[in-house]
Design an enzyme around this catalytic site. Structure first.
Site, PDB file in Angstrom:
ATOM      1  N   HIS A 118       0.863  -1.344  -0.078  1.00 50.41           N
ATOM      2  CA  HIS A 118       0.163   0.063   0.029  1.00 50.41           C
ATOM      3  C   HIS A 118       0.647   1.277  -0.109  1.00 50.41           C
ATOM      4  CE1 HIS A 118      -3.702  -2.438   1.619  1.00 50.41           C
ATOM      5  NE2 HIS A 118      -3.495  -2.576   0.410  1.00 50.41           N
ATOM      6  N   CYS A 126       4.656  13.382  -7.427  1.00 49.87           N
ATOM      7  CA  CYS A 126       4.116  14.572  -7.967  1.00 49.87           C
ATOM      8  C   CYS A 126       2.969  14.065  -8.739  1.00 49.87           C
ATOM      9  CB  CYS A 126       5.440  15.105  -8.714  1.00 49.87           C
ATOM     10  SG  CYS A 126       4.786  16.713  -9.624  1.00 49.87           S
ATOM     11  N   CYS A 146       6.554  19.878  -5.935  1.00 49.03           N
ATOM     12  CA  CYS A 146       7.531  19.220  -6.483  1.00 49.03           C
ATOM     13  C   CYS A 146       8.678  20.159  -6.957  1.00 49.03           C
ATOM     14  CB  CYS A 146       7.092  18.668  -7.783  1.00 49.03           C
ATOM     15  SG  CYS A 146       8.382  17.535  -8.639  1.00 49.03           S
ATOM     16  N   GLU A 214      -8.174 -11.932  17.083  1.00 52.91           N
ATOM     17  CA  GLU A 214      -9.278 -12.548  17.073  1.00 52.91           C
ATOM     18  C   GLU A 214      -9.152 -13.113  15.655  1.00 52.91           C
ATOM     19  OE1 GLU A 214     -11.553  -8.802  17.198  1.00 52.91           O
ATOM     20  OE2 GLU A 214     -11.288  -8.344  15.049  1.00 52.91           O
TER      21      GLU A 214
HETATM   22  P1  OAD Z   1      -7.095  -3.418  10.298  1.00 52.54           P
HETATM   23  O1  OAD Z   1      -6.975  -2.117  11.162  1.00 52.54           O
HETATM   24  O2  OAD Z   1      -8.279  -3.718   9.536  1.00 52.54           O
HETATM   25  O3  OAD Z   1      -6.922  -4.594  10.822  1.00 52.54           O
HETATM   26  C1  OAD Z   1      -6.235  -4.815  12.210  1.00 52.54           C
HETATM   27  C2  OAD Z   1      -6.060  -6.105  12.734  1.00 52.54           C
HETATM   28  O4  OAD Z   1      -4.986  -6.361  13.859  1.00 52.54           O
HETATM   29  C3  OAD Z   1      -7.456  -6.737  13.182  1.00 52.54           C
HETATM   30  O5  OAD Z   1      -7.832  -7.845  12.841  1.00 52.54           O
HETATM   31  C4  OAD Z   1      -7.011  -6.818  14.812  1.00 52.54           C
HETATM   32  O6  OAD Z   1      -7.766  -7.908  15.418  1.00 52.54           O
HETATM   33  C5  OAD Z   1      -5.437  -7.177  14.802  1.00 52.54           C
HETATM   34  N1  OAD Z   1      -4.747  -6.530  15.972  1.00 52.54           N
HETATM   35  C6  OAD Z   1      -4.827  -5.517  16.574  1.00 52.54           C
HETATM   36  N2  OAD Z   1      -3.867  -5.662  17.597  1.00 52.54           N
HETATM   37  C7  OAD Z   1      -3.158  -6.670  17.434  1.00 52.54           C
HETATM   38  C8  OAD Z   1      -1.846  -7.136  18.016  1.00 52.54           C
HETATM   39  N3  OAD Z   1      -1.398  -6.579  19.061  1.00 52.54           N
HETATM   40  N4  OAD Z   1      -1.177  -8.387  17.437  1.00 52.54           N
HETATM   41  C9  OAD Z   1      -1.923  -8.753  16.534  1.00 52.54           C
HETATM   42  N5  OAD Z   1      -3.081  -8.486  15.829  1.00 52.54           N
HETATM   43  C10 OAD Z   1      -3.737  -7.439  16.246  1.00 52.54           C
HETATM   44  O7  OAD Z   1      -5.802  -3.129   9.620  1.00 52.54           O
HETATM   45  P2  OAD Z   1      -5.365  -3.998   8.267  1.00 52.54           P
HETATM   46  O8  OAD Z   1      -5.801  -5.180   7.978  1.00 52.54           O
HETATM   47  O9  OAD Z   1      -3.877  -3.872   8.077  1.00 52.54           O
HETATM   48  O10 OAD Z   1      -5.475   0.358   3.426  1.00 52.54           O
HETATM   49  O11 OAD Z   1      -6.075  -2.915   7.010  1.00 52.54           O
HETATM   50  C11 OAD Z   1      -5.831  -3.292   5.590  1.00 52.54           C
HETATM   51  C12 OAD Z   1      -5.996  -1.974   5.020  1.00 52.54           C
HETATM   52  O12 OAD Z   1      -7.172  -1.245   5.428  1.00 52.54           O
HETATM   53  C13 OAD Z   1      -4.889  -0.951   5.376  1.00 52.54           C
HETATM   54  O13 OAD Z   1      -3.782  -1.182   4.816  1.00 52.54           O
HETATM   55  C14 OAD Z   1      -5.718   0.320   4.888  1.00 52.54           C
HETATM   56  C15 OAD Z   1      -7.090   0.410   5.578  1.00 52.54           C
HETATM   57  O14 OAD Z   1      -7.824   0.845   4.751  1.00 52.54           O
HETATM   58  C16 OAD Z   1      -5.351   1.512   2.640  1.00 52.54           C
HETATM   59  O15 OAD Z   1      -5.187   2.598   3.313  1.00 52.54           O
HETATM   60  C17 OAD Z   1      -5.292   1.178   1.458  1.00 52.54           C
END
Ligand code: OAD
Length: 245
Positions: A118, A126, A146, A214
């Protein structure tokens, strides 16, 4: 849990080629907010108002102010034991780390073979001439311009509705398909195409290990789901790959 942990360690011990996919949960223990769940950023901010090309077109200052806030916050954070454990894997295995995180903490922990699916919050692009560059200032003058063509700079990250960099996505798919073990940590598994990588890996014979607080949609693909904090569980798995060297 002990039995599942042993199963996961054993798979890592015998693997030659390991691929990991990480999400915001891996940086949570460093103090970087996740996107979803309690305390997640999307509870307080609407993605389409901040992380979308239309939002940037409408109000680049607002979007840049939000990114400055995030840059300043992330700049004050350090990698945690989960990041360090994953960086250690490169010493023992053929290892590719695919991350959805834009915070750069895997690099700071010493990781090298990293695919930033991402993008990176520390890169700017730019909107006129397409030049990209690294800018690690914690706060940028808003809106930044830029130095080559004076065009408006944008964060070099993937926003909602945008396509991923195809070269990085292709490399990620290759890494998923060629893995003996696919280790997924700290992602909710709801954002595509990252969420499908575990299925690709599983389909081509990988043993899939999930680490999360979870269960998630990825748990269906996983041979083992270890419930707990990435910063605690990933270092526990480390014995597995060290024993297998
Ligand atoms: P999320 O915020 O959707 O999910 C975070 C996950 O981490 C959840 O399943 C939590 O249960 C888990 N979690 C929280 N704390 C934790 C810990 N200490 N150890 C292990 N697990 C833990 O984040 P992403 O899956 O990364 O995209 O989200 C995916 C994408 O959605 C991001 O890259 C971003 C967002 O919109 C863009 O910006 C394009």
């Amino acid at each position: 849990m002990t039995e599942l942990l042993e199963k996961a360690k054993n798979a890592l011990k015998h693997a030659e080629n390991v691929t990991a996919l990480t999400g915001a949960g891996v940086s949570a223990e460093s103090g970087v907010p996740t996107f979803r769940g309690s305390g997640g950023m999307w509870k307080n901010f609407r993605p389409e108002q901040l992380a979308a090309p239309e939002a940037f077109k409408k109000d680049p200052v607002l979007v840049w102010e939000w990114y400055n806030w995030r840059r300043e916050l992330i700049a004050s954070k350090k990698p945690n034991s989960g990041h360090y454990a994953l960086a250690d894997m490169e010493k023992y295995k053929r290892f590719t780390l695919i991350t959805q995180n834009v915070d750069g903490l895997h690099h700071l922990a010493g990781g090298k073979n990293i695919l930033e699916l991402h993008g990176s919050i520390w890169k700017v692009r730019c909107t006129r001439c397409g030049t990209t560059k690294i800018d690690r200032s914690s706060v940028l003058t808003v809106p930044p311009r830029c130095s080559k063509c004076n065009g408006l700079l944008r964060p070099d990250v993937v926003w909602f509705g945008e396509s991923l960099d195809m070269r990085i996505l292709d490399k990620s798919i290759d890494a998923a398909l060629s893995a003996d073990v696919f280790l997924v940590a700290g992602t909710s598994g709801v954002v595509q195409p990252a969420a499908s990588l575990a299925r690709y890996a599983k389909g081509s014979g990988a043993f899939v290990i999930e680490v999360n607080m979870e269960k998630t949609p990825i748990s269906i693909e996983a041979d083992v789901t270890l419930i707990g904090k990435a910063g605690e569980i990933l270092p526990m798995l480390q014995d597995g790959w060290i024993e297998g060297r």
